[in-house]
Design a protein around this motif. Structure first.
Motif, PDB file in Angstrom:
ATOM      1  N   ALA A 280       0.822  -1.209   0.000  1.00 12.42           N
ATOM      2  CA  ALA A 280       0.000   0.000   0.000  1.00 12.42           C
ATOM      3  C   ALA A 280       0.858   1.261   0.000  1.00 12.42           C
ATOM      4  N   THR A 281       2.024   1.197   0.652  1.00 12.37           N
ATOM      5  CA  THR A 281       2.924   2.349   0.657  1.00 12.37           C
ATOM      6  C   THR A 281       3.411   2.654  -0.760  1.00 12.37           C
ATOM      7  N   THR A 282       3.891   1.627  -1.440  1.00 10.74           N
ATOM      8  CA  THR A 282       4.321   1.818  -2.824  1.00 10.74           C
ATOM      9  C   THR A 282       3.155   2.250  -3.695  1.00 10.74           C
ATOM     10  N   PHE A 283       1.987   1.632  -3.477  1.00  9.98           N
ATOM     11  CA  PHE A 283       0.786   2.009  -4.237  1.00  9.98           C
ATOM     12  C   PHE A 283       0.458   3.484  -4.033  1.00  9.98           C
ATOM     13  N   GLY A 284       0.522   3.952  -2.785  1.00  8.83           N
ATOM     14  CA  GLY A 284       0.168   5.340  -2.501  1.00  8.83           C
ATOM     15  C   GLY A 284       1.056   6.321  -3.240  1.00  8.83           C
ATOM     16  N   VAL A 285       2.356   6.024  -3.298  1.00  7.75           N
ATOM     17  CA  VAL A 285       3.292   6.914  -3.984  1.00  7.75           C
ATOM     18  C   VAL A 285       2.999   6.947  -5.478  1.00  7.75           C
ATOM     19  N   PHE A 286       2.839   5.780  -6.090  1.00  2.00           N
ATOM     20  CA  PHE A 286       2.601   5.731  -7.526  1.00  2.00           C
ATOM     21  C   PHE A 286       1.200   6.216  -7.888  1.00  2.00           C
ATOM     22  N   ALA A 287       0.214   5.894  -7.053  1.00  2.00           N
ATOM     23  CA  ALA A 287      -1.144   6.362  -7.322  1.00  2.00           C
ATOM     24  C   ALA A 287      -1.211   7.879  -7.267  1.00  2.00           C
ATOM     25  N   ALA A 288      -0.521   8.479  -6.320  1.00  2.00           N
ATOM     26  CA  ALA A 288      -0.469   9.941  -6.246  1.00  2.00           C
ATOM     27  C   ALA A 288       0.173  10.516  -7.498  1.00  2.00           C
ATOM     28  N   SER A 289       1.174   9.817  -8.030  1.00  2.00           N
ATOM     29  CA  SER A 289       1.828  10.264  -9.265  1.00  2.00           C
ATOM     30  C   SER A 289       0.848  10.271 -10.432  1.00  2.00           C
ATOM     31  N   ALA A 290       0.034   9.227 -10.517  1.00  2.00           N
ATOM     32  CA  ALA A 290      -0.945   9.146 -11.601  1.00  2.00           C
ATOM     33  C   ALA A 290      -2.078  10.148 -11.403  1.00  2.00           C
ATOM     34  N   LEU A 291      -2.586  10.242 -10.170  1.00  2.00           N
ATOM     35  CA  LEU A 291      -3.735  11.100  -9.896  1.00  2.00           C
ATOM     36  C   LEU A 291      -3.410  12.574 -10.090  1.00  2.00           C
ATOM     37  N   SER A 292      -2.218  12.988  -9.704  1.00  2.00           N
ATOM     38  CA  SER A 292      -1.858  14.407  -9.830  1.00  2.00           C
ATOM     39  C   SER A 292      -1.889  14.853 -11.285  1.00  2.00           C
ATOM     40  N   GLN A 293      -1.561  13.972 -12.196  1.00  2.00           N
ATOM     41  CA  GLN A 293      -1.575  14.327 -13.614  1.00  2.00           C
ATOM     42  C   GLN A 293      -2.987  14.614 -14.106  1.00  2.00           C
ATOM     43  N   VAL A 294      -3.957  13.917 -13.530  1.00  2.00           N
ATOM     44  CA  VAL A 294      -5.352  14.132 -13.909  1.00  2.00           C
ATOM     45  C   VAL A 294      -5.911  15.378 -13.222  1.00  2.00           C
ATOM     46  N   VAL A 295      -5.679  15.494 -11.934  1.00  2.00           N
ATOM     47  CA  VAL A 295      -6.246  16.592 -11.151  1.00  2.00           C
ATOM     48  C   VAL A 295      -5.749  17.949 -11.647  1.00  2.00           C
ATOM     49  N   PHE A 296      -4.470  18.017 -11.991  1.00  2.00           N
ATOM     50  CA  PHE A 296      -3.882  19.315 -12.363  1.00  2.00           C
ATOM     51  C   PHE A 296      -3.679  19.461 -13.869  1.00  2.00           C
ATOM     52  N   ALA A 297      -4.342  18.624 -14.660  1.00  2.00           N
ATOM     53  CA  ALA A 297      -4.119  18.619 -16.106  1.00  2.00           C
ATOM     54  C   ALA A 297      -4.465  19.944 -16.769  1.00  2.00           C
ATOM     55  N   GLY A 330       4.279  10.032   8.836  1.00  2.00           N
ATOM     56  CA  GLY A 330       4.938  11.092   8.087  1.00  2.00           C
ATOM     57  C   GLY A 330       5.807  10.547   6.966  1.00  2.00           C
ATOM     58  N   PHE A 331       6.461   9.412   7.206  1.00  2.00           N
ATOM     59  CA  PHE A 331       7.290   8.777   6.184  1.00  2.00           C
ATOM     60  C   PHE A 331       6.443   8.395   4.971  1.00  2.00           C
ATOM     61  N   ILE A 332       5.301   7.745   5.241  1.00  2.00           N
ATOM     62  CA  ILE A 332       4.412   7.331   4.147  1.00  2.00           C
ATOM     63  C   ILE A 332       3.753   8.549   3.504  1.00  2.00           C
ATOM     64  N   GLY A 333       3.272   9.475   4.347  1.00  2.00           N
ATOM     65  CA  GLY A 333       2.616  10.669   3.817  1.00  2.00           C
ATOM     66  C   GLY A 333       3.556  11.521   2.985  1.00  2.00           C
ATOM     67  N   GLY A 334       4.786  11.668   3.438  1.00  2.00           N
ATOM     68  CA  GLY A 334       5.772  12.416   2.665  1.00  2.00           C
ATOM     69  C   GLY A 334       6.032  11.766   1.323  1.00  2.00           C
TER      70      GLY A 334
END
Length: 419
Positions: A280-297, A330-334
């Motif tokens: 889930a930690t790895t998922f959160g980092v990569f999912a945020a990478s994908a989602l940010s591209q859509v949200v801020f497109a 904080g480690f995961i959130g960061g």
């Protein structure tokens, strides 16, 4: 067949426009092709991160040190870089679809290797083959998605939306694989077998649907002399190309941390050994990478780049401080915040590189950019593994954060200036 008429001026034959029904059918085929390639791209990238939450299990079973984990991961990076150098540009000559099919076939071979040869040497070979498939795919599928989208819509401007989709699929697939691997390992028996069986099925389906995808590259009538991918900037675009390459390098250096040694950090520093938590930690980092591209497109490109740098650097700072004060949240959130910045910086870098040349050279330029990017995924992680042999975890992590943040700031400033 198309009807042929003579032009009034010259009497030469001219091809009449295809009937409307045929044009509609062609667009539907290319629309289907877009989604088929997107599915294949997602499946391959997801398979690439399935082992991330499983390394801890392999390590506990076989008793190898963290440095061995980085060697296994480095084999993947070596495969990606090697195939990008040797074959990443070949779709400009031989077509997009054949290269995508080769990539999927390599991933199927890797999945079988994971199932039948899962000691350390087998892991290294399987990850090498996985990397070969990913390197063959990334630039090819990115270019193919854009071309299919334009032909499906008849609108050249739709290529920008396809660029967003390619970035989301690339990083979203990586996030999905880590989550699926972690969830299956935690809740299903035989955690070192079931995740790979699931992806054998998914990859087989992807291979079949890509067989029906239209080709978008006209093969040259004369033989083209083979040469490896040249790691050089397009003529007249040196500064822009290297800025894009540095941005992509920094972005994937963050992802490399979370697909290799981050689960080990969680276990040794924070004593979090749950397999789903690692995935889930790895998922959160990569999912945020994908989602940010859509949200801020819809933000201007310059604003996206600046926001990406702020999120990446700020997230890494939070991650480092949390490691010092032993705050796992904080480690995961960061990492998640940094991941959001990664998505924006990575897409801007790839988009900037792809826009430097026309379609006839795009596959090669993208392959060169991905080559630099995947060096960022591999080289810093191996350096971390080597440093951990002689240094404590904390100073190694902080040094990594400082280096990657500096590269991101450098690249972001230059990309923003040219946006």
């Amino acid at each position: 067949m198309s009807s042929v008429t003579a032009t009034p001026a010259t009497g030469a034959p001219a091809t009449a426009p295809a009937p409307r029904g045929r044009r509609a059918h062609t667009r539907r085929r290319h629309g289907f092709g877009f989604w088929a390639v997107a599915f294949a791209f997602t499946s391959v990238m997801a398979f690439a991160t399935v082992p991330a939450p499983l390394y801890v299990i392999y390590q506990a079973r076989d008793g190898f040190p963290t440095f061995t984990t980085t060697i296994v991961f480095a084999a993947y990076g070596l495969g990606v870089v090697g195939s990008l150098w040797l074959a990443g540009h070949l779709s400009d000559v031989h077509g997009r679809r054949p290269l995508i099919l080769v990539s999927i076939a390599l991933e199927l071979v890797a999945a079988v290797l994971f199932l039948v040869w899962n000691d350390v040497s087998g892991l290294i070979v399987a990850r090498l083959v996985t990397g070969l498939g990913v390197g063959t795919l990334t630039a090819t599928a990115t270019a193919h998605l854009g071309e299919l989208k334009v032909r499906a819509t008849g609108d050249e401007s739709s290529a920008k939306g396809a660029s967003v989709a390619a970035g989301v699929v690339n990083l979203g697939g990586l996030s999905l694989g880590a989550l699926v691997g972690g969830a299956l390992a935690e809740f299903v028996g035989q955690p070192l077998m079931v995740p790979y069986v699931v992806f054998v099925v998914a990859l087989a389906i992807a291979f079949v649907v890509v067989l029906a995808v239209p080709e978008t590259v006209d093969r040259p009538t004369e033989p083209v002399r083979y040469h490896p991918q040249r790691l050089q900037a397009p003529e007249g675009h040196g500064a822009a190309f290297w800025a894009a390459g540095t941005g992509a390098f920094a972005a994937l250096a963050v992802q490399g941390l979370f697909t290799s040694v981050a689960p080990t950090f969680l276990g040794t520093t924070f004593h979090v050994t749950d397999r789903l938590a690692a995935g889930a930690t790895t998922f959160g980092v990569f999912a945020a990478s994908a989602l940010s591209q859509v949200v801020f497109a819809k933000l201007p490109q310059r604003t996206q780049i600046r926001l990406g740098v702020v999120l990446l650097v700020g997230g890494l700072a939070v991650l480092a401080v949390s490691a010092v004060v032993l705050q796992v949240a904080g480690f995961i959130g960061g990492g998640v915040v940094a991941g959001a910045g990664v998505g924006l910086l990575f897409r801007a870098s790839i988009g900037s590189a792809g826009a430097l040349v026309g379609p006839e050279e795009r596959g090669g330029v993208l392959a060169a950019t991905f080559l630099i990017a995947y060096a960022g995924l591999t080289v810093p992680v191996v350096a971390v593994g080597a440093a951990l042999l002689v240094l404590p975890t904390l100073p190694v992590l902080i040094g990594y954060v400082v280096l990657v943040a500096a590269l991101a700031v450098f690249a972001g400033a230059r990309l923003a200036a040219r946006a």
